[in-house]
Design a protein around this motif. Structure first.
Motif, PDB file in Angstrom:
ATOM      1  N   ASP A 144     -31.644 -61.534  48.589  1.00 18.11           N
ATOM      2  CA  ASP A 144     -31.692 -61.743  47.144  1.00 18.11           C
ATOM      3  C   ASP A 144     -33.104 -61.593  46.576  1.00 18.11           C
ATOM      4  O   ASP A 144     -33.292 -60.996  45.514  1.00 18.11           O
ATOM      5  N   LYS A 145     -34.090 -62.148  47.274  1.00 15.49           N
ATOM      6  CA  LYS A 145     -35.474 -62.082  46.793  1.00 15.49           C
ATOM      7  C   LYS A 145     -35.959 -60.630  46.749  1.00 15.49           C
ATOM      8  O   LYS A 145     -36.561 -60.197  45.773  1.00 15.49           O
ATOM      9  N   LEU A 146     -35.676 -59.873  47.797  1.00 12.02           N
ATOM     10  CA  LEU A 146     -36.068 -58.470  47.862  1.00 12.02           C
ATOM     11  C   LEU A 146     -35.315 -57.659  46.808  1.00 12.02           C
ATOM     12  O   LEU A 146     -35.904 -56.832  46.106  1.00 12.02           O
ATOM     13  N   ARG A 147     -34.020 -57.904  46.668  1.00 12.86           N
ATOM     14  CA  ARG A 147     -33.213 -57.188  45.679  1.00 12.86           C
ATOM     15  C   ARG A 147     -33.752 -57.443  44.273  1.00 12.86           C
ATOM     16  O   ARG A 147     -33.844 -56.531  43.456  1.00 12.86           O
ATOM     17  N   ASN A 148     -34.160 -58.673  43.974  1.00 13.09           N
ATOM     18  CA  ASN A 148     -34.716 -59.009  42.667  1.00 13.09           C
ATOM     19  C   ASN A 148     -36.010 -58.235  42.410  1.00 13.09           C
ATOM     20  O   ASN A 148     -36.225 -57.719  41.316  1.00 13.09           O
ATOM     21  N   LYS A 149     -36.871 -58.119  43.424  1.00  8.60           N
ATOM     22  CA  LYS A 149     -38.126 -57.374  43.279  1.00  8.60           C
ATOM     23  C   LYS A 149     -37.855 -55.893  43.013  1.00  8.60           C
ATOM     24  O   LYS A 149     -38.559 -55.247  42.251  1.00  8.60           O
ATOM     25  N   CYS A 150     -36.844 -55.356  43.647  1.00 10.87           N
ATOM     26  CA  CYS A 150     -36.497 -53.943  43.479  1.00 10.87           C
ATOM     27  C   CYS A 150     -35.875 -53.676  42.115  1.00 10.87           C
ATOM     28  O   CYS A 150     -36.263 -52.738  41.430  1.00 10.87           O
ATOM     29  N   GLU A 151     -34.943 -54.493  41.713  1.00 19.27           N
ATOM     30  CA  GLU A 151     -34.103 -54.187  40.565  1.00 19.27           C
ATOM     31  C   GLU A 151     -34.668 -54.598  39.210  1.00 19.27           C
ATOM     32  O   GLU A 151     -34.279 -54.045  38.191  1.00 19.27           O
ATOM     33  N   ASN A 152     -35.574 -55.561  39.174  1.00 18.97           N
ATOM     34  CA  ASN A 152     -36.094 -56.035  37.895  1.00 18.97           C
ATOM     35  C   ASN A 152     -37.425 -55.379  37.581  1.00 18.97           C
ATOM     36  O   ASN A 152     -38.436 -55.678  38.194  1.00 18.97           O
ATOM     37  N   SER A 153     -37.405 -54.468  36.610  1.00 16.79           N
ATOM     38  CA  SER A 153     -38.638 -53.775  36.235  1.00 16.79           C
ATOM     39  C   SER A 153     -39.550 -54.695  35.415  1.00 16.79           C
ATOM     40  O   SER A 153     -40.755 -54.575  35.466  1.00 16.79           O
ATOM     41  N   GLY A 154     -38.961 -55.600  34.660  1.00 18.67           N
ATOM     42  CA  GLY A 154     -39.721 -56.624  33.967  1.00 18.67           C
ATOM     43  C   GLY A 154     -40.672 -56.127  32.902  1.00 18.67           C
ATOM     44  O   GLY A 154     -40.461 -55.106  32.265  1.00 18.67           O
ATOM     45  N   GLU A 155     -41.738 -56.877  32.743  1.00 12.31           N
ATOM     46  CA  GLU A 155     -42.726 -56.607  31.707  1.00 12.31           C
ATOM     47  C   GLU A 155     -43.588 -55.407  32.077  1.00 12.31           C
ATOM     48  O   GLU A 155     -43.555 -54.915  33.199  1.00 12.31           O
ATOM     49  N   MET A 156     -44.410 -54.988  31.105  1.00 14.16           N
ATOM     50  CA  MET A 156     -45.260 -53.825  31.329  1.00 14.16           C
ATOM     51  C   MET A 156     -46.212 -54.043  32.507  1.00 14.16           C
ATOM     52  O   MET A 156     -46.465 -53.117  33.269  1.00 14.16           O
ATOM     53  N   LYS A 157     -46.718 -55.259  32.697  1.00 15.53           N
ATOM     54  CA  LYS A 157     -47.625 -55.523  33.826  1.00 15.53           C
ATOM     55  C   LYS A 157     -46.914 -55.239  35.145  1.00 15.53           C
ATOM     56  O   LYS A 157     -47.482 -54.622  36.050  1.00 15.53           O
ATOM     57  N   THR A 158     -45.665 -55.659  35.262  1.00 15.21           N
ATOM     58  CA  THR A 158     -44.883 -55.399  36.472  1.00 15.21           C
ATOM     59  C   THR A 158     -44.696 -53.899  36.664  1.00 15.21           C
ATOM     60  O   THR A 158     -44.791 -53.384  37.767  1.00 15.21           O
ATOM     61  N   GLN A 159     -44.455 -53.189  35.578  1.00 17.17           N
ATOM     62  CA  GLN A 159     -44.273 -51.740  35.654  1.00 17.17           C
ATOM     63  C   GLN A 159     -45.560 -51.038  36.073  1.00 17.17           C
ATOM     64  O   GLN A 159     -45.532 -50.056  36.806  1.00 17.17           O
ATOM     65  N   LEU A 160     -46.700 -51.541  35.625  1.00 13.96           N
ATOM     66  CA  LEU A 160     -47.988 -50.966  36.018  1.00 13.96           C
ATOM     67  C   LEU A 160     -48.273 -51.199  37.501  1.00 13.96           C
ATOM     68  O   LEU A 160     -48.835 -50.341  38.183  1.00 13.96           O
ATOM     69  N   LEU A 161     -47.889 -52.366  37.985  1.00 15.75           N
ATOM     70  CA  LEU A 161     -48.149 -52.719  39.384  1.00 15.75           C
ATOM     71  C   LEU A 161     -47.151 -52.091  40.351  1.00 15.75           C
ATOM     72  O   LEU A 161     -47.500 -51.738  41.473  1.00 15.75           O
ATOM     73  N   ASN A 162     -45.897 -51.983  39.948  1.00 18.49           N
ATOM     74  CA  ASN A 162     -44.826 -51.504  40.828  1.00 18.49           C
ATOM     75  C   ASN A 162     -44.344 -50.126  40.403  1.00 18.49           C
ATOM     76  O   ASN A 162     -43.290 -49.976  39.814  1.00 18.49           O
ATOM     77  N   LYS A 163     -45.118 -49.131  40.743  1.00 23.96           N
ATOM     78  CA  LYS A 163     -44.807 -47.753  40.353  1.00 23.96           C
ATOM     79  C   LYS A 163     -43.747 -47.167  41.285  1.00 23.96           C
ATOM     80  O   LYS A 163     -43.583 -47.620  42.416  1.00 23.96           O
ATOM     81  N   PRO A 164     -43.044 -46.134  40.820  1.00 24.79           N
ATOM     82  CA  PRO A 164     -42.081 -45.453  41.693  1.00 24.79           C
ATOM     83  C   PRO A 164     -42.769 -44.870  42.927  1.00 24.79           C
ATOM     84  O   PRO A 164     -43.970 -44.596  42.915  1.00 24.79           O
ATOM     85  N   VAL A 165     -41.980 -44.682  43.968  1.00 25.18           N
ATOM     86  CA  VAL A 165     -42.498 -44.156  45.226  1.00 25.18           C
ATOM     87  C   VAL A 165     -41.472 -43.191  45.810  1.00 25.18           C
ATOM     88  O   VAL A 165     -40.276 -43.408  45.691  1.00 25.18           O
ATOM     89  N   THR A 166     -41.965 -42.119  46.411  1.00 23.95           N
ATOM     90  CA  THR A 166     -41.097 -41.151  47.072  1.00 23.95           C
ATOM     91  C   THR A 166     -41.377 -41.198  48.568  1.00 23.95           C
ATOM     92  O   THR A 166     -42.517 -41.036  48.999  1.00 23.95           O
ATOM     93  N   SER A 167     -40.344 -41.437  49.342  1.00 22.13           N
ATOM     94  CA  SER A 167     -40.453 -41.488  50.797  1.00 22.13           C
ATOM     95  C   SER A 167     -40.396 -40.066  51.347  1.00 22.13           C
ATOM     96  O   SER A 167     -39.443 -39.341  51.093  1.00 22.13           O
ATOM     97  N   LEU A 168     -41.404 -39.682  52.115  1.00 22.84           N
ATOM     98  CA  LEU A 168     -41.392 -38.359  52.724  1.00 22.84           C
ATOM     99  C   LEU A 168     -40.455 -38.321  53.924  1.00 22.84           C
ATOM    100  O   LEU A 168     -40.001 -37.254  54.320  1.00 22.84           O
ATOM    101  N   LYS A 169     -40.134 -39.489  54.471  1.00 23.61           N
ATOM    102  CA  LYS A 169     -39.198 -39.552  55.601  1.00 23.61           C
ATOM    103  C   LYS A 169     -37.784 -39.184  55.150  1.00 23.61           C
ATOM    104  O   LYS A 169     -37.125 -38.356  55.750  1.00 23.61           O
ATOM    105  N   SER A 170     -37.337 -39.805  54.063  1.00 28.13           N
ATOM    106  CA  SER A 170     -35.962 -39.580  53.595  1.00 28.13           C
ATOM    107  C   SER A 170     -35.874 -38.574  52.454  1.00 28.13           C
ATOM    108  O   SER A 170     -34.809 -38.044  52.182  1.00 28.13           O
ATOM    109  N   GLY A 171     -36.986 -38.358  51.743  1.00 31.50           N
ATOM    110  CA  GLY A 171     -36.966 -37.483  50.576  1.00 31.50           C
ATOM    111  C   GLY A 171     -36.436 -38.169  49.330  1.00 31.50           C
ATOM    112  O   GLY A 171     -36.253 -37.538  48.304  1.00 31.50           O
TER     113      GLY A 171
END
Length: 167
Positions: A13-40
């Protein structure tokens, strides 16, 4: 490009909340999208790959671009609070982008008829739960390589085994 924005229901639940809640602009600045080269695959933020045991080794973290109605100089600011305050004052929009993943996504110029590895029909994976005639039609109709698929619609009708929500 599709982006994974949710964890499977069996995730912590804690991990799912971190993933799914984009939240405020500060959270969006800190948690940018990421592309995995392993899975694409591209994920909403650095927490989402953990839900799928996807490695972030050699992953590409997207960068942020702001477009503002009025001129704004963010170069002299040293805190997220100051950046957010100026962005709100200047009516800025926040965008994520990356040029780095272009080398890891297969080109649209590949002819699928000459490439036997391209998936060009629906439900090859056997995991498509809800048949959609329009998606199947679109899968058959045009060539525009997306990862290992003839086009993005062939990708949609061959979902991963896990139940993954994408945007």
């Amino acid at each position: 490009m599709l982006m994974i924005k949710r964890c499977p229901s069996k995730s912590d639940d804690k991990l799912r909340n971190k993933c799914e809640n984009s939240g405020e602009m500060k959270t969006q600045l800190l948690n940018k999208p990421v592309t995995s080269l392993k899975s694409g695959l591209t994920y909403r933020n650095i927490h989402c790959p953990e839900c799928f045991n996807d490695s972030l080794v050699n992953a590409i973290i997207w960068t942020i671009r702001m477009e503002c109605d009025e001129k704004a100089n963010f170069n002299l600011l040293s805190s997220y609070s100051a950046i957010i305050e100026l962005a709100e004052k200047k009516q800025c929009d926040l965008f994520y982008h990356t040029k780095s993943i272009a080398n890891y996504i297969r080109s649209c110029h590949i002819n699928p008829k000459n490439n036997v590895d391209v998936i060009s029909t629906c439900n090859v994976s056997g995991t498509w739960k809800t048949f959609d005639r329009d998606i199947e039609f679109a899968c058959q109709m045009y060539d525009n390589i997306f990862l290992l698929f003839k086009n993005v619609y062939c990708y949609i009708c061959n979902p991963l085994p896990e139940n993954i929500d994408m945007i």
